[in-house]
Write an enzyme that holds these catalytic residues in place. Structure first.
Site, PDB file in Angstrom:
ATOM      1  CE  LYS A  50      -3.748  -2.323   2.423  1.00  0.00           C
ATOM      2  NZ  LYS A  50      -4.343  -2.686   3.706  1.00  0.00           N
ATOM      3  CD  GLN A  94      -3.262  -4.278   6.948  1.00  0.00           C
ATOM      4  OE1 GLN A  94      -3.140  -3.349   6.174  1.00  0.00           O
ATOM      5  NE2 GLN A  94      -4.016  -5.338   6.665  1.00  0.00           N
ATOM      6  CG  ASP A 117      -9.146   0.367   5.522  1.00  0.00           C
ATOM      7  OD1 ASP A 117      -9.001   0.042   4.330  1.00  0.00           O
ATOM      8  OD2 ASP A 117      -8.451  -0.093   6.442  1.00  0.00           O
TER       9      ASP A 117
END
Ligand code: NDP
Length: 280
Positions: A50, A94, A117
């Protein structure tokens, strides 16, 4: 029939290259902070992928790695600091978090406008109300893949297998927005084979290797495989029995190289969008 392959690597590259002119328009580069707690090797790979692509696009990328022993108070304080940081437009924590850290409390602390997200309940609620929101990256990537087939989605039967908050449920909301008639299947679904067999669009997000059999697929259907499972030989495999499914499907995504790259592309698109809104 042999299905056409939806190449997520190629499409993700197109999506991210299209961000360059938008990034160039901004007074400062968009900033993405990725927080990794603990030393889960798979998470470390995801985070690296990412941040690497964000860097290639000239975005500010900040990777913050904390030990598994980090207290919840310290993690929340870090989120608060990133919320207040004007150079950061997107914050991603994460998952999974190490035991002892409350995932919901941590994710709820992220400012909704920096929640790239798309997991914050505010963004979830807005998504279901069809209001502008940061949309979870994996289902957003699936919509982009579906768009690239050129197949009209209005009124078609779609099935989502798997009802997680991060993939399955937002996927249902997005397919409903495309005017699909959506079935949501899960581990208690009685006749999964029958339900899949009626669907023109199949999105499998289960986490069970080859659960969806090729023989179930309706001829010509679009099959999107979100699953990322370890095969006995250690390689990556999907939730769909790929070989037999290609004999029946009209379009299909491979694993790897299908949905995975799209998730990263949509994360970066979300971050650029957040930076654009912050600059207004
Ligand atoms: P979860 O484990 O949170 O959810 C799995 C879902 O599958 C649950 O709703 C569960 O049902 C359902 N399920 C489990 N077994 C069956 C079964 N036998 N029949 C029907 N449904 C079943 O998984 P995630 O949504 O987080 O992830 C799903 C998969 O997608 C994983 O392989 C994951 O690695 C992958 N993934 C890939 C991403 C990418 O970028 N490519 C991003 C995110 C995830 P129930 O609710 O009843 O328990």
């Amino acid at each position: 029939m042999s299905a056409r392959i939806l190449d997520g690597k190629v499409i993700a590259l197109e999506v991210t290259e299209a961000l360059r002119p938008r990034i160039a328009q901004l007074a400062r580069p968009p900033g993405l902070a990725v927080v990794l707690v603990g030393d889960d090797p798979a998470s470390a790979v995801y985070v690296r992928n990412k941040t690497r692509r964000a860097g290639e696009l000239g975005m500010v990328q900040r990777q913050i790695t904390l030990p598994a022993t980090t207290s919840e108070a310290d993690l929340l304080a870090l989120v608060d600091a990133l919320n207040a940081d004007d150079a950061i437009d997107g914050i991603l924590v994460q998952l999974p978090l190490p035991a002892g850290l409350d995932k919901d409390r941590v994710l709820d602390r992220i400012a909704p406008e920096k929640d790239v997200d798309g997991f914050h309940p505010i963004n979830t609620g807005k998504l279901w109300q069809r209001r502008p929101a940061l949309v979870p990256c994996t289902p957003a990537g699936v919509v982009e893949l579906l768009r690239r087939t050129g197949v009209a989605l209005r009124g078609v039967d779609a099935i989502v297998v798997g009802r997680s908050n991060i993939v399955g449920k937002p996927m249902v909301a997005l397919l409903e927005q495309q005017d699909c008639t959506v079935t949501l299947a899960h581990s208690r679904t009685r006749d999964l084979a029958g339900a899949v067999g009626r669907a023109d669009v199949v999105v499998a997000a289960v986490g069970v290797l080859e659960l969806v059999k090729g023989a179930w697929i309706k001829p010509g259907a679009i099959v999107i495989d979100v699953g990322m499972n370890k095969r006995p030989d250690g390689k990556l495999g999907g939730d769909v029995e790929f070989g037999p499914a290609t004999e029946r499907a009209g379009w299909i995504t491979p694993v790897p190289g299908g949905v995975g790259p799209m998730t990263i592309a949509m994360l970066l698109a979300n971050t650029v969008g957040a930076a654009e809104r912050a600059s207004r």
